[in-house]
Enzyme design. Structure first.
Site, short mmCIF file in Angstrom:
data_model
loop_
_atom_site.label_atom_id
_atom_site.label_comp_id
_atom_site.label_asym_id
_atom_site.label_seq_id
_atom_site.Cartn_x
_atom_site.Cartn_y
_atom_site.Cartn_z
N SER A 593 1.05 -1.17 0.04
CA SER A 593 -0.05 -0.13 0.00
C SER A 593 1.08 1.21 -0.02
O SER A 593 1.73 1.53 -0.83
CB SER A 593 -1.02 0.11 1.10
OG SER A 593 -1.90 1.02 0.88
N ASP A 668 -9.35 -4.64 -6.06
CA ASP A 668 -8.66 -3.73 -5.04
C ASP A 668 -9.76 -2.27 -5.05
O ASP A 668 -9.54 -1.51 -6.04
CB ASP A 668 -7.25 -3.30 -5.11
CG ASP A 668 -6.73 -2.29 -4.02
OD1 ASP A 668 -7.41 -1.69 -3.25
OD2 ASP A 668 -5.38 -2.55 -3.99
N HIS A 700 -7.64 -5.10 -1.26
CA HIS A 700 -6.60 -4.53 -1.07
C HIS A 700 -5.43 -5.30 -0.36
O HIS A 700 -4.27 -5.07 -0.64
CB HIS A 700 -6.77 -3.20 -0.33
CG HIS A 700 -5.60 -2.30 -0.12
ND1 HIS A 700 -4.73 -1.86 -1.35
CD2 HIS A 700 -4.99 -1.67 0.73
CE1 HIS A 700 -3.92 -1.03 -0.92
NE2 HIS A 700 -3.77 -1.07 0.47
#
Length: 724
Positions: A593, A668, A700
């Site tokens: 991320s 995602d 995600h």
């Protein structure tokens, strides 16, 4: 701050049967090797006693001050099962263990929830009579069920609309919106930024229901391909990208007596954020933090709950960077005209005492501690308790503040991360903590004399089972010459300073996250441990921008995400490169991320350091990220074109050097796949090779058994490129 704390755990590594973690244990290890603890501990209301479950989860125990905290069984699961069967003969309810989520209503009654085949029930159990009664019941398939304070009514969602059901089963329809993109009562508002975790709030008297109404019909639809049919389909989500049209949110109140809805007059512009929503104890007013889209100006407004009319702005807060409200107001239990408000406007997140006219009565902040968890009040309402970050964010401690004087006392002392609470009398502290050398310790501290009674001292759960590497805390100074940075270094098993080892740097680097704390294992993840056991030096540093260090530590990243963060990471990386046992030709980096963004940034902007890297779910260009998070830190692309250009990695793909594996979830909804796909395309144009792997069904984060597959892939990728 302690400059260096070393834990040598290899002394028992020669014990028979010890081994390394398996790749499966990188995911399931935290449960398998959890230090011994007690579950469901709670102070008994109006009593110097606390309860908890026994190790079998079948019985509730009580420990009292007058009995020197010796455990005594007071309720068994069998007791509850019999009492529930007698109270609800028409439904089948099977308890597998004693409910872990329970509350003390008084010193003789507990409350808990159970589900049967027909309904979900809130049960009140009388300990002295061993009797249960149903406090409330609702159908057990209600979405986002929100019970009123008296449990007499429950609001829930039916699709995008709200309904209410009472104890007689009577239903009331609150909203009837049918337009695609209009959603009522959901907590999925402003993409759950600003601490938002609720979408509906009952007034204290249960007559009024306050709720969010979100209109995202004007927000661009974003397609997520679905692969579960022969011909793939598309699932559309509403995704407001930075600088584009955002959702429009209002707050509505439904009056259960009149059946009418009114709207709070929160005014223009429509693209603003409505946060820290709080009912006044009188039921007459609602307080709302109204934050502008630029997120640099907050107004705490007061509204009439009967008409929705704006009453007044109690106070305003502005910043040259951003204002980020996270917690609703907390009213004093003994004074409904005063409340606590949390903000870091003076440098460190602290409590401020205001009255309902907006007058600041007292700043209750203390030194440079950062309030992380408000714990409540003593029985008289004269003192408040909170857990706060100390020692440059490395530790968590419990504090007591006298509301009238502001005098603050730290109630826990031993270094480490404490999760503590105070009995209603204020005399005893139930303290659970760990640190690098302590897996878990639970004790009761008598504030009179500061005497501690041990309840549990957990042993090392790895002893005799798994070899643990050495873990060190390190402290560095940021390139600004004054800011301390916390780091953790983990050494390979049987470490030999005369050998050279490959390195894996694991990082995140973004806001609201902290990877290095003085807790058990120092915050080390099980995959990090696995890599260290398999011959890697593993290094992690919390750069400026990360959590629990105060306003200035965070705000330095404004409009230039990744720049100050990389500068800090390079301090740690240069330290590693100075070590004689580091193989500087075989260094790798891994992040997910924001950490994926950091990984990709270092692989392009400082491309002579790492031979291999893994970037999971990476942000590649902030113009593709959503408004609420992205614009807080970067402003809009129109306002900050230089910052977006500088931080974008799409225009730096030609600088990629080394082996880069990008991993992304095809579903995602946070960092949409377009980020990595566009970067791959840019690499193709630039003639740069990049490795890519997609998890078709994951969002995600890659979860469950597939996470084992992911960690196995990452480990093998580093082995392929970094091990000679």
């Amino acid at each position: 701050m302690r400059k260096l704390l070393i834990l040598f755990l290899l002394s028992s590594s020669v014990a028979y049967g010890q081994r390394k973690l398996t790749i499966d244990e990188t995911v399931f290890g935290p449960g398998k090797f959890a230090p011994k603890t007690i579950t469901g501990s709670k102070w008994v209301k109006n009593s110097d006693a606390f309860s908890s479950l026994d190790s079998t989860y079948q019985n509730l125990l009580i420990r009292e001050a007058k009995s020197n905290w010796q455990a005594k069984q007071i309720i068994s699961k069998a007791d509850l099962q019999s009492a529930i069967a007698a109270a609800i003969p028409s439904d089948k309810i099977e308890l597998r263990r004693f409910p872990t989520s329970y509350d003390w209503i008084d010193a003789n009654t507990i409350s808990f929830d159970v589900s049967g085949e027909k309904k979900a029930y809130n049960i009140h159990y009388d300990l002295s009579k061993k009797q249960a009664k149903v406090a409330s019941s609702v159908p057990n398939d209600l979405e986002s069920a929100t019970a009123s304070n008296s449990q007499s009514k429950t609001a829930y969602l039916n699709g995008n609309n709200i309904e209410i059901i009472d104890q007689n089963g009577t239903k009331v329809i609150v909203t009837k919106d049918t337009v695609d993109g209009i959603v009522n009562g959901t907590d999925k508002v402003h993409r759950n930024e600003f601490g938002i975790d609720k979408g509906m709030w009952w007034s204290p008297n249960d007559k009024l229901l306050l709720y969010y109404r979100k209109d995202e019909s004007m927000v661009t639809k974003y397609p997520l391909p679905q692969w579960d049919t022969r011909v793939a389909t598309v699932k559309d989500i509403r995704y407001p990208m930075a600088g584009m049209k955002s959702e429009e949110v209002t707050l509505q109140i439904f009056n259960t007596e009149t059946g009418k809805n009114i709207q709070l007059q929160t005014g223009e512009p429509k693209e603003q954020y409505l946060t820290i929503v709080t009912w006044d104890p009188s039921n007459e007013f609602v307080y709302v933090g109204v934050l502008n889209r630029g997120q640099d100006h907050l107004k705490l407004n007061k509204y009439n709950a009967q008409t929705g009319a704006f009453v007044k702005t109690l106070f305003e807060e502005s910043s040259t960077t951003w204002v980020e409200p996270q917690q609703p107001l907390v009213f004093l239990p003994n004074n409904p005209k005063q409340f606590l408000y949390q903000t870091d406007k003076d440098g460190f997140n602290a409590l401020y005492l205001y009255d309902t006219e907006g007058k600041l009565i007292r700043n209750l902040g203390y030194k440079d501690v950062v309030v992380t968890n408000f714990q409540g009040f003593d029985s008289k309402g004269n003192k408040a308790y909170y857990v706060a970050a100390t020692n440059n964010g490395m530790e968590r401690h419990l504090f007591e503040v006298d509301i009238k004087s502001g005098k603050t006392t730290q109630l826990t002392e031993t270094n480490g991360v404490h999760n503590a609470s105070v009995s209603s009398s204020g005399q005893y502290v139930l303290d659970q903590y760990s640190n690098l050398s302590t897996p878990n310790k639970i004790q009761v501290i008598n504030k009179k004399g500061n005497k501690a009674s041990s309840i549990l001292q957990a042993s090392n759960p790895f002893d005799g089972k798994v070899d643990l590497p050495n873990i060190e805390f390190k402290s560095f100074t940021s390139p600004d010459g004054q800011t301390p940075l916390n780091a953790r270094i983990t050494y390979p098993l049987n470490f030999d300073q005369n050998k050279k080892y490959p390195v894996m740097v694991y990082l995140y680097g973004g806001s609201h996250a902290q990877l290095v704390t003085d807790r058990w294992l120092g915050g080390l993840g099980y995959f990090d441990m696995y890599m260290a056991q398999n011959g890697y030096i593993v290094f992690t540093l919390d750069n400026r921008g990360s959590d629990a260090r105060g306003r200035d530590f965070t705000r330095v990243t404004h409009r230039n995400l990744g720049e100050a963060e990389m500068a800090d990471q390079l301090v740690g990386i240069n330290y590693l490169k100075s070590l004689p046992y580091v193989d500087t030709e075989n260094m790798g980096i891994f992040g997910w991320s924001y950490g994926g963004f950091m990984t990709s940034s270092l692989m392009t902007k400082h491309n002579d350091i790492f031979k291999a890297a893994v970037a999971g779910g990476p942000v590649m260009d902030w113009k593709y990220y959503e408004i609420m998070y992205g614009e807080r830190y970067m402003d809009t692309p129109q306002e900050n074109p230089e910052g977006y250009e500088k931080t974008s990695l799409l225009n730096k793909s030609d600088k990629l050097n080394g082996h880069l594996l990008i991993i992304h979830g095809a579903q995602d909804p946070v960092v949409v796949q377009q980020h990595s796909m566009d970067f791959v395309q840019k690499c193709i144009v630039a003639g740069k090779q990049v490795d890519y792997f997609l998890y078709p069904t994951h969002e995600h984060n890659v979860m469950g058994k597939d996470r084992i597959h992911m960690y196995d892939k990452i480990a093998k990728y580093f082995d392929l490129h970094l091990k000679k």
